[in-house]
Design a protein around this motif. Structure first.
Motif, short mmCIF file in Angstrom:
data_model
loop_
_atom_site.label_atom_id
_atom_site.label_comp_id
_atom_site.label_asym_id
_atom_site.label_seq_id
_atom_site.Cartn_x
_atom_site.Cartn_y
_atom_site.Cartn_z
N SER A 12 48.37 -2.15 -65.62
CA SER A 12 49.61 -1.68 -65.00
C SER A 12 50.61 -2.82 -64.89
O SER A 12 50.31 -3.86 -64.29
N TYR A 49 60.53 -6.29 -54.28
CA TYR A 49 60.65 -5.13 -55.17
C TYR A 49 61.32 -3.99 -54.41
O TYR A 49 61.28 -3.93 -53.17
N GLU A 50 61.93 -3.10 -55.18
CA GLU A 50 62.39 -1.84 -54.60
C GLU A 50 61.17 -0.96 -54.32
O GLU A 50 60.19 -0.97 -55.08
N GLN A 51 61.23 -0.19 -53.26
CA GLN A 51 60.13 0.73 -52.93
C GLN A 51 59.83 1.66 -54.11
O GLN A 51 58.67 1.92 -54.43
N ALA A 52 60.89 2.12 -54.80
CA ALA A 52 60.71 3.04 -55.92
C ALA A 52 59.95 2.39 -57.08
O ALA A 52 59.36 3.10 -57.91
N ASP A 53 59.97 1.06 -57.16
CA ASP A 53 59.26 0.37 -58.24
C ASP A 53 57.75 0.59 -58.16
O ASP A 53 57.04 0.37 -59.14
N PHE A 54 57.26 1.02 -57.00
CA PHE A 54 55.83 1.18 -56.81
C PHE A 54 55.39 2.64 -56.87
O PHE A 54 54.26 2.97 -56.52
N ALA A 55 56.28 3.50 -57.35
CA ALA A 55 55.93 4.93 -57.45
C ALA A 55 54.74 5.14 -58.37
O ALA A 55 53.90 6.01 -58.14
N ALA A 56 54.64 4.34 -59.43
CA ALA A 56 53.54 4.47 -60.38
C ALA A 56 52.57 3.30 -60.31
O ALA A 56 51.74 3.12 -61.21
N SER A 71 46.90 -3.82 -54.33
CA SER A 71 47.06 -2.97 -53.16
C SER A 71 46.21 -3.47 -52.00
O SER A 71 45.31 -4.30 -52.17
#
Length: 270
Positions: free
Chosen positions: A183, A218-225, A247
């Motif tokens: 990832s 990082y932006e929170q959205a960067d961790f969606a995947a 994590s």
């Protein structure tokens, strides 16, 4: 959170002596016993008054220096973090003794940047160098013991795969495996303080030769995947090496099973 810095400053004896006299009492620690060799080491909390004075002195005298930042976090900050930059032990004293040195085969070694190299055989290494560590890096390869691999599999941690690795002399030193982190995260947020070392060749295929001078943002959205194991997109610390971001599940599993690393720095999600 507290920020601490260590600067190794190189220069003439007169410049270094002047810095020591000005900075005495304004920083946490000055190691000047190496001055006869042309450098001194200064450690300081960034919040101290002397830190900015020191940077100005270095700039005015155009001195060469190296910089390392460490951070200490409260228990509350550690408990609130969802992801961490994991600092994996690097156990090979000589950087030139990489996987290729021990007999691992690669394709595309004629390319200008190692980011284009493709591993073409199972990993070979000096397993004795791992000592008692369960997880190490050969920069850029990661190596785990059977215990560490089984912990990852038993806990169902995502984002990595495994393949056999071998001692380069064929010694029976315990089973080890190469861990492939699959990832890759998006680019770091610009709030991450980055220093670029232009002495490293710039490559159109990757972002390398950069040093993080703060926590990773990082932006929170960067961790969606994001998975349990991830790598930075950038190849950090002046090497062609992506850094692991894991994590809280990884940290908890490793701590419960005595798999030690050099530490975990919380990732700042915006």
């Amino acid at each position: 959170m507290q920020r601490h810095v260590r600067l190794n400053i190189r220069g003439s004896a007169s410049d270094l002596s002047k810095i020591v006299s000005i900075m005495e009492g304004k920083v946490d620690e000055i190691s000047s016993h190496t001055m006869e060799y042309g450098f001194i080491t200064i450690r300081s909390d960034q919040a101290r008054e002397g830190y900015l004075i020191l940077l100005k002195l270095i700039e005015e005298r155009n001195l060469d220096y190296s910089y390392a930042e460490s951070r200490s976090y409260t228990k509350k900050e550690m408990a609130a973090a969802a992801f961490f930059h994991m600092n994996v032990p690097y156990m090979w004293e000589q950087p030139e003794r990489d996987a290729a040195y021990y007999g691992t085969r690669f394709n595309n070694t004629n390319m200008g940047c190692e980011c284009q190299w493709q591993q073409a055989s199972e990993l070979m290494l000096d397993v004795k160098k791992m000592k008692k560590w369960q997880l190490v890096t050969m920069a850029p390869q990661f190596v785990v013991t059977e215990h560490a691999m089984n912990t990852i599999l038993d806990y169902g941690l995502s984002g990595c795969e495994f393949s056999p690795a071998h001692d380069y002399k064929g010694r029976e030193l315990g089973a080890v495996y190469q861990m492939h982190i699959t990832s890759i995260l998006p680019l770091l947020n610009p709030r991450t303080r980055i220093e670029t070392d232009y002495r490293h060749a710039q490559c159109r295929h990757c972002v390398s030769g950069v040093f993080p001078r703060s926590e990773l943002f990082y932006e929170q959205a960067d961790f969606a995947a994001a998975q349990d194991f991830n790598l930075t997109y950038e190849r950090l610390n002046g090497l062609v090496v992506r850094e692991p971001v894991v994590s809280r599940n990884v940290r908890d599993a490793f701590r419960a099973n005595r798999i030690k690393v050099h530490g975990y720095d919380p990732v700042a999600l915006l």
